[in-house]
Design a protein around this motif. Structure first.
Motif, PDB file in Angstrom:
ATOM      1  N   THR A  40       7.772   7.790  -0.719  1.00 23.02           N
ATOM      2  CA  THR A  40       7.702   7.908  -2.177  1.00 23.02           C
ATOM      3  C   THR A  40       6.694   6.921  -2.758  1.00 23.02           C
ATOM      4  O   THR A  40       5.867   7.287  -3.608  1.00 23.02           O
ATOM      5  N   LYS A  41       6.737   5.683  -2.294  1.00 25.60           N
ATOM      6  CA  LYS A  41       5.799   4.665  -2.783  1.00 25.60           C
ATOM      7  C   LYS A  41       4.366   5.043  -2.430  1.00 25.60           C
ATOM      8  O   LYS A  41       3.461   4.951  -3.264  1.00 25.60           O
ATOM      9  N   THR A  42       4.143   5.499  -1.201  1.00 23.46           N
ATOM     10  CA  THR A  42       2.803   5.881  -0.779  1.00 23.46           C
ATOM     11  C   THR A  42       2.292   7.066  -1.573  1.00 23.46           C
ATOM     12  O   THR A  42       1.117   7.118  -1.947  1.00 23.46           O
ATOM     13  N   GLU A  43       3.165   8.036  -1.855  1.00 24.29           N
ATOM     14  CA  GLU A  43       2.738   9.193  -2.646  1.00 24.29           C
ATOM     15  C   GLU A  43       2.318   8.767  -4.049  1.00 24.29           C
ATOM     16  O   GLU A  43       1.306   9.239  -4.574  1.00 24.29           O
ATOM     17  N   LYS A  44       3.057   7.858  -4.656  1.00 23.04           N
ATOM     18  CA  LYS A  44       2.688   7.376  -5.993  1.00 23.04           C
ATOM     19  C   LYS A  44       1.339   6.668  -5.958  1.00 23.04           C
ATOM     20  O   LYS A  44       0.489   6.874  -6.829  1.00 23.04           O
ATOM     21  N   LEU A  45       1.125   5.820  -4.945  1.00 23.06           N
ATOM     22  CA  LEU A  45      -0.146   5.114  -4.824  1.00 23.06           C
ATOM     23  C   LEU A  45      -1.303   6.079  -4.554  1.00 23.06           C
ATOM     24  O   LEU A  45      -2.396   5.927  -5.092  1.00 23.06           O
ATOM     25  N   PHE A  46      -1.049   7.086  -3.716  1.00 20.81           N
ATOM     26  CA  PHE A  46      -2.081   8.069  -3.402  1.00 20.81           C
ATOM     27  C   PHE A  46      -2.472   8.860  -4.652  1.00 20.81           C
ATOM     28  O   PHE A  46      -3.661   9.072  -4.926  1.00 20.81           O
ATOM     29  N   LEU A  47      -1.482   9.288  -5.426  1.00 24.26           N
ATOM     30  CA  LEU A  47      -1.777  10.046  -6.642  1.00 24.26           C
ATOM     31  C   LEU A  47      -2.463   9.173  -7.692  1.00 24.26           C
ATOM     32  O   LEU A  47      -3.296   9.654  -8.466  1.00 24.26           O
ATOM     33  N   GLU A  48      -2.137   7.873  -7.716  1.00 28.24           N
ATOM     34  CA  GLU A  48      -2.852   6.957  -8.611  1.00 28.24           C
ATOM     35  C   GLU A  48      -4.316   6.843  -8.182  1.00 28.24           C
ATOM     36  O   GLU A  48      -5.221   6.859  -9.025  1.00 28.24           O
ATOM     37  N   ALA A  49      -4.548   6.734  -6.885  1.00 29.98           N
ATOM     38  CA  ALA A  49      -5.923   6.667  -6.387  1.00 29.98           C
ATOM     39  C   ALA A  49      -6.680   7.949  -6.715  1.00 29.98           C
ATOM     40  O   ALA A  49      -7.860   7.909  -7.089  1.00 29.98           O
ATOM     41  N   TYR A  50      -6.006   9.078  -6.581  1.00 24.89           N
ATOM     42  CA  TYR A  50      -6.622  10.369  -6.907  1.00 24.89           C
ATOM     43  C   TYR A  50      -7.038  10.394  -8.383  1.00 24.89           C
ATOM     44  O   TYR A  50      -8.147  10.804  -8.722  1.00 24.89           O
ATOM     45  N   ALA A  51      -6.154   9.934  -9.254  1.00 26.49           N
ATOM     46  CA  ALA A  51      -6.460   9.901 -10.692  1.00 26.49           C
ATOM     47  C   ALA A  51      -7.608   8.938 -10.979  1.00 26.49           C
ATOM     48  O   ALA A  51      -8.480   9.226 -11.809  1.00 26.49           O
ATOM     49  N   ARG A  52      -7.639   7.802 -10.296  1.00 23.45           N
ATOM     50  CA  ARG A  52      -8.729   6.841 -10.499  1.00 23.45           C
ATOM     51  C   ARG A  52     -10.068   7.416 -10.044  1.00 23.45           C
ATOM     52  O   ARG A  52     -11.101   7.180 -10.667  1.00 23.45           O
ATOM     53  N   ALA A  53     -10.049   8.154  -8.930  1.00 24.42           N
ATOM     54  CA  ALA A  53     -11.291   8.765  -8.439  1.00 24.42           C
ATOM     55  C   ALA A  53     -11.796   9.808  -9.435  1.00 24.42           C
ATOM     56  O   ALA A  53     -13.002   9.874  -9.711  1.00 24.42           O
TER      57      ALA A  53
END
Length: 141
Positions: A40-53
């Motif tokens: 769950t934590k990794t998915e949140k971080l991954f989606l944050e990175a996606y939004a930042r990109a």
């Protein structure tokens, strides 16, 4: 007659044996809970990175035009990186070593965005996040 209080050695050993059996039964549940929390934590971080990109691609500080790379999201073994059009790392985050993030097969662990924040990596729409003992997380980009 004098009454004795306390527990006998046999009663104490039975109680310890029962606690040990309960602990052994609960241990796998705890491991699955930890794995699911990491996913769950990794998915949140991954989606944050996606939004930042995507945000970096829209900002387009290097004035990239057309259907060329304005920003990218790259996944390595233990990090997720957001890079600009010159492949300069502008943001990254560590992921747990027990967690694996994989993208669709054609992506080769990188998603590239044009200056309209459109994903120009062909066939790169799905991600999967796994950890040993946990329930996998999958989603569309």
């Amino acid at each position: 007659m004098v009454r004795q209080r306390g527990v006998t050695l046999i009663e104490l050993m039975i109680a310890i044996a029962l606690l040990a059996i309960l602990a052994l039964a609960i241990f796998p549940l705890g491991r699955a809970w930890v794995a699911n929390a990491q996913i769950t934590k990794t998915e949140k971080l991954f989606l944050e990175a996606y939004a930042r990109a995507k945000n970096e691609a829209l900002r387009n500080p290097n004035a990239v035009k057309g259907n060329t790379k304005a920003a990218s999201l790259e996944i390595t073994s233990n990090k997720v990186h957001v890079k600009d059009s010159d492949d300069v790392n502008i943001w990254s985050v560590d992921i747990a070593p027990t967690v694996t993030v994989t993208l669709s097969t054609p992506c080769s662990q990188e998603v590239i965005f044009n200056n309209n924040a459109h994903n120009i990596t062909t066939g790169c729409e799905l991600y999967t996040i796994t950890a040993s003992g946990g329930s996998n997380a999958t989603g569309n980009l």
